[in-house]
Write a protein that holds these residues in place. Structure first.
Motif, mmCIF file in Angstrom:
data_model
loop_
_atom_site.group_PDB
_atom_site.id
_atom_site.type_symbol
_atom_site.label_atom_id
_atom_site.label_comp_id
_atom_site.label_asym_id
_atom_site.label_seq_id
_atom_site.Cartn_x
_atom_site.Cartn_y
_atom_site.Cartn_z
ATOM 1 N N ARG A 102 0.799 -1.224 0.000
ATOM 2 C CA ARG A 102 0.000 0.000 0.000
ATOM 3 C C ARG A 102 0.836 1.281 0.000
ATOM 4 N NH1 ARG A 102 -4.860 -1.733 4.274
ATOM 5 N NH2 ARG A 102 -5.658 -3.436 2.973
ATOM 6 N N VAL A 103 2.140 1.161 0.075
ATOM 7 C CA VAL A 103 2.980 2.360 0.110
ATOM 8 C C VAL A 103 2.983 3.015 -1.271
ATOM 9 C CG1 VAL A 103 5.284 3.275 0.503
ATOM 10 C CG2 VAL A 103 4.445 1.388 1.903
ATOM 11 N N PRO A 104 2.563 4.285 -1.377
ATOM 12 C CA PRO A 104 2.642 4.981 -2.661
ATOM 13 C C PRO A 104 4.083 5.045 -3.147
ATOM 14 C CG PRO A 104 1.285 6.208 -1.099
ATOM 15 C CD PRO A 104 1.974 5.120 -0.323
ATOM 16 N N ALA A 105 4.269 5.009 -4.463
ATOM 17 C CA ALA A 105 5.617 4.971 -5.034
ATOM 18 C C ALA A 105 6.470 6.131 -4.543
ATOM 19 C CB ALA A 105 5.527 4.980 -6.560
ATOM 20 N N GLY A 106 5.883 7.298 -4.388
ATOM 21 C CA GLY A 106 6.651 8.471 -3.984
ATOM 22 C C GLY A 106 7.127 8.447 -2.552
ATOM 23 N N LEU A 107 6.605 7.511 -1.744
ATOM 24 C CA LEU A 107 6.983 7.443 -0.332
ATOM 25 C C LEU A 107 7.871 6.240 -0.023
ATOM 26 C CD1 LEU A 107 3.600 8.326 1.438
ATOM 27 C CD2 LEU A 107 5.533 9.841 0.987
ATOM 28 N N ALA A 108 8.251 5.507 -1.037
ATOM 29 C CA ALA A 108 8.974 4.255 -0.815
ATOM 30 C C ALA A 108 10.239 4.441 0.010
ATOM 31 C CB ALA A 108 9.311 3.613 -2.157
ATOM 32 N N GLY A 109 10.891 5.592 -0.106
ATOM 33 C CA GLY A 109 12.119 5.806 0.648
ATOM 34 C C GLY A 109 11.915 6.423 2.009
ATOM 35 N N SER A 110 10.666 6.735 2.353
ATOM 36 C CA SER A 110 10.389 7.441 3.612
ATOM 37 C C SER A 110 9.835 6.553 4.706
ATOM 38 C CB SER A 110 9.393 8.581 3.352
ATOM 39 O OG SER A 110 9.913 9.511 2.437
ATOM 40 N N VAL A 111 9.317 5.385 4.357
ATOM 41 C CA VAL A 111 8.720 4.503 5.358
ATOM 42 C C VAL A 111 9.253 3.094 5.155
ATOM 43 C CG1 VAL A 111 6.664 4.174 3.894
ATOM 44 C CG2 VAL A 111 6.552 3.643 6.339
ATOM 45 N N ARG A 112 9.666 2.470 6.255
ATOM 46 C CA ARG A 112 10.187 1.110 6.208
ATOM 47 C C ARG A 112 9.332 0.228 7.105
ATOM 48 N NH1 ARG A 112 14.869 1.753 8.381
ATOM 49 N NH2 ARG A 112 15.032 0.386 10.183
ATOM 50 N N PHE A 113 8.774 -0.815 6.517
ATOM 51 C CA PHE A 113 7.957 -1.775 7.254
ATOM 52 C C PHE A 113 8.780 -3.019 7.560
ATOM 53 C CE2 PHE A 113 4.622 0.686 5.088
ATOM 54 C CZ PHE A 113 3.805 0.979 6.174
ATOM 55 N N GLU A 114 8.644 -3.514 8.779
ATOM 56 C CA GLU A 114 9.426 -4.668 9.209
ATOM 57 C C GLU A 114 8.597 -5.555 10.114
ATOM 58 O OE1 GLU A 114 13.219 -5.334 12.118
ATOM 59 O OE2 GLU A 114 13.507 -3.944 10.448
ATOM 60 N N ALA A 115 8.645 -6.843 9.870
ATOM 61 C CA ALA A 115 7.973 -7.803 10.745
ATOM 62 C C ALA A 115 8.886 -8.139 11.916
ATOM 63 C CB ALA A 115 7.633 -9.076 9.973
ATOM 64 N N GLY A 116 8.336 -8.113 13.124
ATOM 65 C CA GLY A 116 9.146 -8.437 14.287
ATOM 66 C C GLY A 116 8.552 -7.892 15.570
ATOM 67 N N ASP A 117 9.352 -7.871 16.605
ATOM 68 C CA ASP A 117 8.937 -7.436 17.937
ATOM 69 C C ASP A 117 9.083 -5.920 18.041
ATOM 70 O OD1 ASP A 117 8.481 -6.972 20.605
ATOM 71 O OD2 ASP A 117 9.891 -8.488 21.328
ATOM 72 N N MET A 118 7.984 -5.232 18.290
ATOM 73 C CA MET A 118 8.018 -3.772 18.368
ATOM 74 C C MET A 118 8.816 -3.278 19.574
ATOM 75 S SD MET A 118 4.127 -2.957 19.591
ATOM 76 C CE MET A 118 3.471 -3.569 21.143
ATOM 77 N N LEU A 119 9.116 -4.160 20.519
ATOM 78 C CA LEU A 119 9.874 -3.770 21.710
ATOM 79 C C LEU A 119 11.364 -4.051 21.582
ATOM 80 C CD1 LEU A 119 7.492 -5.089 24.530
ATOM 81 C CD2 LEU A 119 7.499 -2.841 23.430
ATOM 82 N N ALA A 120 11.807 -4.500 20.423
ATOM 83 C CA ALA A 120 13.197 -4.929 20.277
ATOM 84 C C ALA A 120 14.192 -3.799 20.457
ATOM 85 C CB ALA A 120 13.399 -5.593 18.912
ATOM 86 N N GLY A 121 13.807 -2.574 20.115
ATOM 87 C CA GLY A 121 14.676 -1.421 20.332
ATOM 88 C C GLY A 121 15.916 -1.386 19.462
ATOM 89 N N ARG A 122 15.837 -1.947 18.259
ATOM 90 C CA ARG A 122 17.027 -2.017 17.412
ATOM 91 C C ARG A 122 16.999 -1.033 16.233
ATOM 92 N NH1 ARG A 122 14.376 -6.987 16.336
ATOM 93 N NH2 ARG A 122 13.416 -7.075 14.266
ATOM 94 N N HIS A 123 16.102 -0.067 16.288
ATOM 95 C CA HIS A 123 15.950 0.838 15.149
ATOM 96 C C HIS A 123 16.411 2.262 15.453
ATOM 97 C CE1 HIS A 123 13.790 -2.337 13.124
ATOM 98 N NE2 HIS A 123 13.002 -2.458 14.169
ATOM 99 N N GLY A 124 17.139 2.432 16.531
ATOM 100 C CA GLY A 124 17.627 3.759 16.870
ATOM 101 C C GLY A 124 16.617 4.553 17.663
ATOM 102 N N ARG A 125 16.781 5.866 17.637
ATOM 103 C CA ARG A 125 15.920 6.743 18.419
ATOM 104 C C ARG A 125 14.933 7.469 17.510
ATOM 105 N NH1 ARG A 125 16.956 6.682 23.381
ATOM 106 N NH2 ARG A 125 15.512 8.399 23.759
ATOM 107 N N PHE A 126 13.833 7.904 18.130
ATOM 108 C CA PHE A 126 12.757 8.553 17.379
ATOM 109 C C PHE A 126 12.287 9.787 18.134
ATOM 110 C CE2 PHE A 126 12.827 4.120 16.306
ATOM 111 C CZ PHE A 126 12.654 4.106 14.927
ATOM 112 N N ASP A 127 11.808 10.761 17.377
ATOM 113 C CA ASP A 127 11.183 11.928 18.014
ATOM 114 C C ASP A 127 9.844 11.540 18.622
ATOM 115 O OD1 ASP A 127 13.026 14.244 17.097
ATOM 116 O OD2 ASP A 127 12.626 13.125 15.254
ATOM 117 N N HIS A 128 9.087 10.729 17.892
ATOM 118 C CA HIS A 128 7.745 10.346 18.340
ATOM 119 C C HIS A 128 7.543 8.846 18.149
ATOM 120 C CE1 HIS A 128 6.859 14.647 18.279
ATOM 121 N NE2 HIS A 128 7.363 14.679 17.057
ATOM 122 N N VAL A 129 6.936 8.225 19.150
ATOM 123 C CA VAL A 129 6.559 6.812 19.074
ATOM 124 C C VAL A 129 5.048 6.727 19.220
ATOM 125 C CG1 VAL A 129 6.722 4.546 20.176
ATOM 126 C CG2 VAL A 129 8.765 5.991 19.981
#
Length: 232
Positions: A102-129
């Motif tokens: 469902r990701v529009p072609a123009g947004l392909a580089g802005s959003v990354r979807f990943e299957a896994g544990d949302m609590l794993a904490g392996r994606h760095g830091r974020f401004d908003h969760v």
């Protein structure tokens, strides 16, 4: 952090969303026709998603957003449209597959979807969760522990929803038992807001956070309440 109750519930949720009702959730989160009850759930989820997004800056350029329990990706895609770099994780590989489609072609580089544990904490830091309806199946103690883990990667705000303890919600759960067994979702765990706020305020890992804004969305068979934690 993983308690026996958390692991058991996570296993049930994975089975339901990845296999038992994946097609049901694909339709529910699309424009496809659905039954009357499911239409109220769709409307409620749409309102909740818009409500959570309204708590984020309108312009998200230069900001990172973590969508914890992203499902089929609607919130993540909207945040990316606003300019955010988005990482979206869900326990269900099947739902993640739908999200990627469902990701529009123009947004392909802005959003990354990943299957896994949302609590794993392996994606760095974020401004908003943001965790929309991904904590609602857990008990109070596990919700607080999950909030602690999610806050550990958030620099500004943590937004999540929980199932509020109401008489109406209990009645709707009873009606839900009329669904065929294979289509029932894992049961929600109603939580009293006052008790949740007390437990969050007492959690050592959340000593630098303050629970503030809250809003409840009720739409037919859908009832969920949002709560915002803000870093002091």
């Amino acid at each position: 952090m993983e308690t026996r109750s958390y692991e058991a519930r996570r296993s049930q949720i994975e089975t339901y969303f990845d296999r038992t009702a994946a097609e049901t959730w694909r339709r529910l989160t699309s424009d496809a026709p659905v039954s009357g009850i499911r239409a109220t759930v769709r409307a409620g989820r749409d309102r909740m998603r818009a409500t959570l997004l309204s708590r984020l800056p309108a312009d998200l350029h230069g900001r990172r957003v973590f969508d914890a329990g992203c499902g089929t990706g609607a919130l993540a895609i909207e945040a990316a449209r606003r300019g955010a770099e988005v990482v979206a994780v869900d326990i269900s590989p099947t739902l993640i597959g739908f999200a990627r489609e469902r990701v529009p072609a123009g947004l392909a580089g802005s959003v990354r979807f990943e299957a896994g544990d949302m609590l794993a904490g392996r994606h760095g830091r974020f401004d908003h969760v943001v965790a929309m309806d991904s904590l609602i199946h857990y008990d109070l103690a596990d919700i607080v522990r999950m909030a602690e883990r999610l806050s550990a990667v958030a620099d500004e705000t943590l937004l999540f929803t929980f199932a509020p303890r109401t008489t109406l919600l209990a009645a709707m759960h009873a009606v839900g038992r009329l669904f065929p067994r294979g289509e029932r979702s894992p049961s929600l765990v109603p939580v009293a807001e006052a008790g949740l706020r007390r437990r969050l305020a007492a959690a050592p890992a959340l000593s630098n956070w303050e629970a503030g804004w809250s809003e409840r969305i009720a739409s037919g068979f859908y009832t969920s309440q949002a709560l915002e934690l803000v870093r002091r």
